[in-house]
Design a protein around this motif. Structure first.
Motif, short mmCIF file in Angstrom:
data_model
loop_
_atom_site.label_atom_id
_atom_site.label_comp_id
_atom_site.label_asym_id
_atom_site.label_seq_id
_atom_site.Cartn_x
_atom_site.Cartn_y
_atom_site.Cartn_z
N HIS A 160 0.82 -1.22 0.07
CA HIS A 160 0.13 0.04 0.13
C HIS A 160 0.84 1.49 0.16
O HIS A 160 0.47 2.39 -0.76
N PHE A 161 1.77 1.26 0.84
CA PHE A 161 2.83 2.41 0.82
C PHE A 161 3.65 2.52 -0.48
O PHE A 161 3.60 3.79 -1.27
N ILE A 162 3.71 1.46 -1.24
CA ILE A 162 4.44 1.56 -2.50
C ILE A 162 3.37 2.19 -3.50
O ILE A 162 3.70 2.97 -4.26
N SER A 163 2.18 1.76 -3.57
CA SER A 163 1.21 2.04 -4.31
C SER A 163 0.97 3.66 -4.13
O SER A 163 0.84 4.23 -5.20
N LEU A 164 0.91 3.96 -2.86
CA LEU A 164 0.64 5.38 -2.72
C LEU A 164 1.69 6.23 -3.21
O LEU A 164 1.45 7.38 -3.87
N THR A 165 3.10 5.87 -3.00
CA THR A 165 4.15 6.72 -3.37
C THR A 165 4.23 6.75 -4.99
O THR A 165 4.80 7.69 -5.46
N SER A 166 3.57 5.64 -5.75
CA SER A 166 3.71 5.60 -6.81
C SER A 166 3.04 6.81 -7.63
O SER A 166 3.36 7.44 -8.76
N ALA A 167 2.05 7.16 -6.70
CA ALA A 167 1.37 8.42 -7.62
C ALA A 167 2.06 9.58 -7.58
O ALA A 167 2.06 10.50 -8.36
N LEU A 168 3.41 9.73 -6.63
CA LEU A 168 4.40 10.73 -6.67
C LEU A 168 5.02 10.70 -8.00
O LEU A 168 5.79 11.82 -8.29
N TRP A 169 5.20 9.55 -8.59
CA TRP A 169 5.97 9.37 -9.69
C TRP A 169 5.39 9.83 -10.99
O TRP A 169 6.27 10.11 -12.10
N LEU A 170 4.08 10.06 -11.11
CA LEU A 170 3.37 10.40 -12.42
C LEU A 170 3.75 11.79 -12.70
O LEU A 170 4.05 12.82 -11.97
N THR A 171 4.02 12.08 -14.01
CA THR A 171 4.48 13.39 -14.70
C THR A 171 3.37 13.93 -15.34
O THR A 171 3.58 15.12 -15.63
N GLU A 172 2.32 13.24 -15.76
CA GLU A 172 1.15 13.89 -16.49
C GLU A 172 -0.12 13.76 -15.64
O GLU A 172 -0.19 13.41 -14.32
N GLN A 173 -1.22 14.70 -16.24
CA GLN A 173 -2.48 14.74 -15.38
C GLN A 173 -3.42 13.67 -16.02
O GLN A 173 -3.32 13.62 -17.15
N TYR A 174 -4.28 13.05 -15.47
CA TYR A 174 -5.24 12.12 -15.75
C TYR A 174 -6.66 12.39 -15.24
O TYR A 174 -7.01 12.95 -14.31
N ASP A 175 -7.67 11.83 -16.03
CA ASP A 175 -9.07 12.27 -15.82
C ASP A 175 -9.70 10.98 -15.09
O ASP A 175 -10.53 11.05 -14.33
N TYR A 176 -9.30 9.66 -15.56
CA TYR A 176 -9.67 8.51 -14.77
C TYR A 176 -8.51 7.51 -14.75
O TYR A 176 -7.67 7.66 -15.52
N ILE A 177 -8.84 6.64 -13.83
CA ILE A 177 -7.76 5.61 -13.47
C ILE A 177 -8.51 4.32 -13.64
O ILE A 177 -9.53 4.20 -13.06
N VAL A 178 -7.93 3.24 -14.46
CA VAL A 178 -8.50 1.94 -14.58
C VAL A 178 -7.41 1.12 -14.07
O VAL A 178 -6.13 1.08 -14.70
#
Length: 255
Positions: free
Chosen positions: A58-76
């Motif tokens: 869960h910690f890894i998944s949460l920090t993964s959001a910090l690596w994202l470089t672009e903006q998104y409208d939906y997550i699948v």
């Protein structure tokens, strides 16, 4: 039943909110009464826990959001493995969550209609998320299918990448099928927890009374070691330097 699936997605979102608030030290949300009517078949659960799946996922998944470089409208999220990490990412980014059931191991679904559930309509940018990526085939199949049924822009991401496979292929020319970093929209520095690491830790703790496990610190060290090796050997691959720099900065900011 789409209503039932949407109920599950709401339940998943609530669980992700609880996990995020717990990790970040904020107040936990109140229990949603509408979830009381949901029931889960007990056969869906595994009788024995997998060593590779632990709380620090869960910690890894949460920090993964910090690596994202672009903006998104939906997550699948790609079920089954990618549901948990995609839920945490969607909850953290406050974006709607969808689920697609697909695996390249599941040959039955490759050329047939693939189950896909979403709670939105209309255009937008979708981030397709899986828990890990080895060959990249699952993400490739899912991206192609989503493009056909939604006509949306599809980006791809996995919270863990098989960087050790990438290392063996690039350095030792092992005949393995590995992902191509250029085919992924976003890259994560987290390395898939390889069975050799698991065995090493198991031996290290074999005399302990507690069950052997991989800690977050072990995972960080392992991932950073692999990324650092690759960056030194292939300095022309600028994305490796960027990942290493971001990873080191993340560690400094969270000590």
């Amino acid at each position: 039943d789409r209503d039932v699936i949407n109920g599950y997605i709401k339940a998943i979102d609530w669980c992700a909110t609880v996990i995020i608030n717990f990790i970040m030290g904020t107040d936990l949300p109140k229990y949603l009464g509408e979830m009381e009517s949901l029931s889960i078949n007990s056969n869906l659960g595994l009788k024995y826990p997998r060593e590779q799946i632990e709380g620090d996922n869960h910690f890894i998944s949460l920090t993964s959001a910090l690596w994202l470089t672009e903006q998104y409208d939906y997550i699948v999220g790609i079920a089954l493995g990618g549901v948990g990490c995609s839920a945490l990412i969607s909850c953290y980014l406050k974006k709607p969550l969808g689920i697609i059931k697909l695996s390249h191991y599941d040959e039955v679904n490759i050329n047939k209609k693939i189950p896909f559930y979403r709670s939105w309509e209309g255009a937008g940018k979708i981030l397709l998320v899986d828990d890990n990526c080895g060959s990249g085939r699952t993400l490739s199949h899912a991206k192609k299918y989503l493009k056909q049924v939604t006509m949306n822009d599809i980006s791809t991401f996995a919270t863990e990448l098989h960087w050790e496979k990438f290392f063996r292929k690039k350095v030792y020319q092992h005949p393995e099928n590995i992902f191509n970093p250029k085919t992924l929209t976003e890259l994560s520095p987290w390395c898939f927890r390889h069975f050799e690491l698991i065995n090493l830790l198991r031996k290290k703790e074999k005399y302990h009374t507690e069950a052997a496990r991989i800690t977050t610190a072990d995972w960080i060290d392992y991932s950073l070691t692999i990324i650092s090796l690759l960056e030194k050997i292939f300095p022309e691959e600028k994305y490796l330097l960027n990942l290493k720099s971001k990873f080191e900065l993340f560690m400094i900011n969270n000590q």
